[in-house]
Enzyme design. Structure first.
Site, PDB file in Angstrom:
ATOM      1  CG  HIS A  99      -7.023   5.178  -4.401  1.00  0.00           C
ATOM      2  ND1 HIS A  99      -6.528   4.189  -5.459  1.00  0.00           N
ATOM      3  CD2 HIS A  99      -7.848   4.179  -3.660  1.00  0.00           C
ATOM      4  CE1 HIS A  99      -6.890   3.373  -5.426  1.00  0.00           C
ATOM      5  NE2 HIS A  99      -7.711   3.127  -4.365  1.00  0.00           N
ATOM      6  CG  ASP A 126      -4.185   3.459  -8.703  1.00  0.00           C
ATOM      7  OD1 ASP A 126      -3.798   4.379  -9.340  1.00  0.00           O
ATOM      8  OD2 ASP A 126      -4.236   3.742  -7.467  1.00  0.00           O
ATOM      9  CG  ASP A 130      -1.862   4.845  -4.923  1.00  0.00           C
ATOM     10  OD1 ASP A 130      -1.158   5.838  -5.480  1.00  0.00           O
ATOM     11  OD2 ASP A 130      -3.200   4.685  -5.065  1.00  0.00           O
ATOM     12  CG  HIS A 143      -3.621  10.917  -3.969  1.00  0.00           C
ATOM     13  ND1 HIS A 143      -4.356  11.278  -5.044  1.00  0.00           N
ATOM     14  CD2 HIS A 143      -2.417  11.567  -4.093  1.00  0.00           C
ATOM     15  CE1 HIS A 143      -3.407  12.060  -5.831  1.00  0.00           C
ATOM     16  NE2 HIS A 143      -2.470  12.006  -5.350  1.00  0.00           N
ATOM     17  CG  ASP A 231      -5.187   7.027 -11.580  1.00  0.00           C
ATOM     18  OD1 ASP A 231      -5.228   5.597 -11.504  1.00  0.00           O
ATOM     19  OD2 ASP A 231      -4.725   7.845 -10.922  1.00  0.00           O
ATOM     20  CD  GLU A 274      -7.389  10.010  -6.725  1.00  0.00           C
ATOM     21  OE1 GLU A 274      -7.538  11.028  -7.065  1.00  0.00           O
ATOM     22  OE2 GLU A 274      -6.559   9.745  -5.397  1.00  0.00           O
TER      23      GLU A 274
END
Length: 306
Positions: A99, A126, A130, A143, A231, A274
């Site tokens: 990512h 997600d 992040d 990431h 994910d 991912e």
């Protein structure tokens, strides 16, 4: 869909991740027949092949970042490729890869929107926010940092990609499905006033209301970008990722999310990242990802009669 001419751009690297294997993601999506699936939806597809970049040196963090130089090179390549396809009037679909590559992709989309006078809305699907920085990251894996970097919090080589710092305003982004946020991240997310629809929100209000709110306020001048980290999905249905977090959206919730995005007719660029075939079972997660991507392009159980 406003744009039905899709360019697939493979970025086969796990340079920003802590677990190896997402470098095989683009090929797994091709094996899952992403080209044929999109063409079956009436989409014109051109596969531009894979970008090239440095290999993963598998080194420890340096000054809080793992592989900063290599991540920068990959993102510069992604930025150039995505911006080029947008300039051709095409829909760039980035096949990752980890990512961290969204830095290059979204900075290119933001640059395109500035050049064309368009507004930008980003949906970040997600399990993770992040939003780490060098000072708060537990791992140094980039990431876990792309949203922070896009908002101007990060090292110069990354935040300057695309020539505009910050690349985006935090108000442009909606994070959906979040359920794993580091302690330092929580403070930053609140400070930057990110719009986060975490799994508790989805549990309490349902996916329909979540998406109604996340998509509200767009108009015909809005470019909608979706950054889809696999994910985002519950690992019970999507085991092929490097950072599984229990309690994500189930199959029907994910389908509703994608179908409501399709209903806006505003989607104009997409990251799929991912996916880790090394941790998957008989390409199950890639097949599911392609199924959901079809829904982004209008696949539904029945024709809608409005």
């Amino acid at each position: 869909m406003q744009q039905t001419r899709v360019s697939l751009i493979g970025a086969p690297t796990d340079i920003g991740a802590g677990v190896r294997g997402s470098s095989m993601g683009p090929e797994a999506l091709r094996v899952a027949n992403i080209v044929d699936a999109l063409r079956a939806r009436g989409v014109e597809v051109e596969d531009r092949g894979n970008l090239s970049g440095p290999s993963n040196p598998v080194l420890p963090p340096e000054d809080g970042y793992r592989h900063l130089e290599e991540v920068t090179q990959w993102n510069e390549a992604v930025h150039t490729a995505v911006h080029r396809e947008l300039g051709r009037g095409r829909f760039p679909m980035l096949l990752g890869g980890d990512h961290s590559l969204a830095l290059g992709s979204i900075s290119a989309v933001a640059r395109h929107c500035r050049e064309r006078g368009k507004s930008l809305r980003i949906l970040w699907l997600d399990a993770h926010a992040d939003f780490n920085t060098r000072k708060i990251t537990p791992s140094g894996n980039i990431h876990g940092m792309p949203v922070a970097c896009l908002c101007g919090l990060g090292p110069d080589p990354l935040i300057r990609i695309g020539g505009h710092t910050p690349a985006i305003d935090p108000s442009w982004i909606r994070q959906i499905g979040i359920r794993s946020v580091d302690e330092g991240e929580k403070r930053l997310v609140h400070e930057m006033k990110l719009d986060v629809f975490d799994m508790r929100y989805i549990d309490e209000h349902g996916m329909r209301q979540t998406m109604d709110r996340a998509l509200a306020g767009m108009d015909e001048n809005t470019h909608l970008h979706v950054s889809f980290d696999v994910d985002f999905l519950d690992p019970e249905i999507a085991p092929g990722v490097g950072t599984t977090v229990r309690g994500g959206p189930n199959y029907r919730e994910a389908q509703l999310c994608m179908e409501m995005i399709a209903d806006t007719a505003r989607l104009a660029s997409l990251d799929v990242v991912e996916l880790n075939p090394a941790l998957d079972h008989r390409n199950r997660t890639a097949n599911l990802a392609v199924d959901l991507i079809e829904s982004l392009f209008g696949k539904s159980t029945l024709m809608r009669s409005e």
